[in-house]
Design a protein around this motif. Structure first.
Motif, PDB file in Angstrom:
ATOM      1  N   GLN A 144       0.854  -1.181   0.000  1.00 58.91           N
ATOM      2  CA  GLN A 144       0.000   0.000   0.000  1.00 58.91           C
ATOM      3  C   GLN A 144       0.888   1.228   0.000  1.00 58.91           C
ATOM      4  OE1 GLN A 144      -2.441   0.789   3.501  1.00 58.91           O
ATOM      5  NE2 GLN A 144      -4.116   1.511   2.198  1.00 58.91           N
ATOM      6  N   PHE A 145       0.476   2.214  -0.750  1.00 59.88           N
ATOM      7  CA  PHE A 145       1.253   3.442  -0.872  1.00 59.88           C
ATOM      8  C   PHE A 145       0.731   4.511   0.095  1.00 59.88           C
ATOM      9  CE2 PHE A 145       3.538   1.844  -4.447  1.00 59.88           C
ATOM     10  CZ  PHE A 145       2.655   1.000  -5.102  1.00 59.88           C
ATOM     11  N   SER A 146       1.466   5.594   0.192  1.00 59.20           N
ATOM     12  CA  SER A 146       1.113   6.646   1.164  1.00 59.20           C
ATOM     13  C   SER A 146      -0.232   7.298   0.843  1.00 59.20           C
ATOM     14  CB  SER A 146       2.216   7.701   1.235  1.00 59.20           C
ATOM     15  OG  SER A 146       2.435   8.253  -0.047  1.00 59.20           O
ATOM     16  N   ASN A 147      -0.683   7.203  -0.409  1.00 58.46           N
ATOM     17  CA  ASN A 147      -1.990   7.778  -0.760  1.00 58.46           C
ATOM     18  C   ASN A 147      -3.115   6.748  -0.626  1.00 58.46           C
ATOM     19  OD1 ASN A 147      -1.441   6.098  -2.880  1.00 58.46           O
ATOM     20  ND2 ASN A 147      -1.657   7.646  -4.491  1.00 58.46           N
ATOM     21  N   SER A 148      -2.798   5.615   0.022  1.00 59.48           N
ATOM     22  CA  SER A 148      -3.725   4.501   0.299  1.00 59.48           C
ATOM     23  C   SER A 148      -3.992   3.606  -0.898  1.00 59.48           C
ATOM     24  CB  SER A 148      -5.072   4.978   0.874  1.00 59.48           C
ATOM     25  OG  SER A 148      -4.876   5.538   2.142  1.00 59.48           O
ATOM     26  N   ARG A 149      -3.540   3.970  -2.070  1.00 60.65           N
ATOM     27  CA  ARG A 149      -3.665   3.071  -3.217  1.00 60.65           C
ATOM     28  C   ARG A 149      -2.905   1.780  -2.924  1.00 60.65           C
ATOM     29  NH1 ARG A 149      -1.367   1.754  -8.125  1.00 60.65           N
ATOM     30  NH2 ARG A 149       0.549   2.896  -7.651  1.00 60.65           N
ATOM     31  N   SER A 150      -3.405   0.683  -3.477  1.00 57.39           N
ATOM     32  CA  SER A 150      -2.781  -0.601  -3.176  1.00 57.39           C
ATOM     33  C   SER A 150      -2.567  -1.400  -4.453  1.00 57.39           C
ATOM     34  CB  SER A 150      -3.661  -1.390  -2.203  1.00 57.39           C
ATOM     35  OG  SER A 150      -3.121  -2.678  -1.947  1.00 57.39           O
TER      36      SER A 150
END
Lengths: 110, 115
Positions: free
Chosen positions: B68-74
């Protein structure tokens, strides 16, 4: 091991009939959810029940959580073709651990 | 508010290849869960990410991984694909905080076919 058993697996009924779908487990859940999924789409949340014995109504759909929080039922009154789909129950245990039921495929014939 | 989006919607791969699927959650949701759905096994939980950390994991082999990335995208990745990996892969987002109800909102899924 399937923790949540749904019955029946398949149901084909005429428009206007009533039906009940059951979701049973030997485990206790902190909450239980019902979803409906149509072909080619993801499940859509219908309702969440949290308290043992709780009853919630959503138009012609009535949801009940068992007193012991181990089972639930979904009753549909006067089924419509738009109710056709896969109905899934999902139990939440512990910290956001979700288990989905085996599913009930409903077909409502016009 | 935009819903959960998943890309691609359809994918055909051959055995032995690897694949990466992407999920963008609802704005403000910090938890992303991944599920595999097949006719025989139903909806099976793969893993859940919250604030870039894997918080829960299902019973799948190590070939299945995610992040998961810092912008919540996974993203989820499946390496060394097998025929049995053919399935609908669903992503679900939720607020992710301490909630008893833990309501999830699903994307439309990615249909993966392995030949």
């Amino acid at each position: 091991t399937q923790l949540l058993e749904q019955s029946p697996q398949f149901l084909s009924i005429q428009e206007g009939e009533n039906l009940t779908v059951y979701c049973n487990s030997s485990s206790v859940f902190s909450s239980l959810q019902w979803y409906r999924q149509e072909p080619g789409e993801g499940p859509v949340l219908l309702v969440t029940v949290v308290t043992g014995g709780e009853v919630k109504k959503l138009k012609r759909l009535t949801f009940q959580f068992g007193d012991a929080r181990k089972d639930s039922s979904l009753h549909i009154t006067a089924a419509q073709p738009g109710d056709t789909g896969l109905y899934l129950c999902a139990g939440v245990r512990g910290y956001q651990k979700v288990t989905f039921g085996t599913g009930t495929k409903l077909q409502v014939i016009p | 508010k935009a819903g959960v989006t998943q890309t691609p919607r359809y994918l055909i791969k051959t055995r032995g290849q690897q694949v990466t699927l992407s999920c963008s959650p609802i704005s403000g949701h910090r938890s992303v869960s991944w599920y595999q759905q097949t006719p025989g096994q139903g909806l099976q939980f793969l893993f859940e990410y919250f604030s870039e950390t894997q918080r829960n994991k299902g019973n799948f082999p190590g070939r299945f991984s995610g992040r998961q990335f810092s912008n919540s995208r996974s993203e989820m990745n499946v390496s060394t694909l097998e025929l049995g990996d053919s399935a609908l892969y669903l992503c679900a987002s939720s607020l992710g905080g301490a909630q008893t109800s833990y309501e999830q909102y699903f994307g439309p899924g990615t249909r993966l076919t392995v030949t």
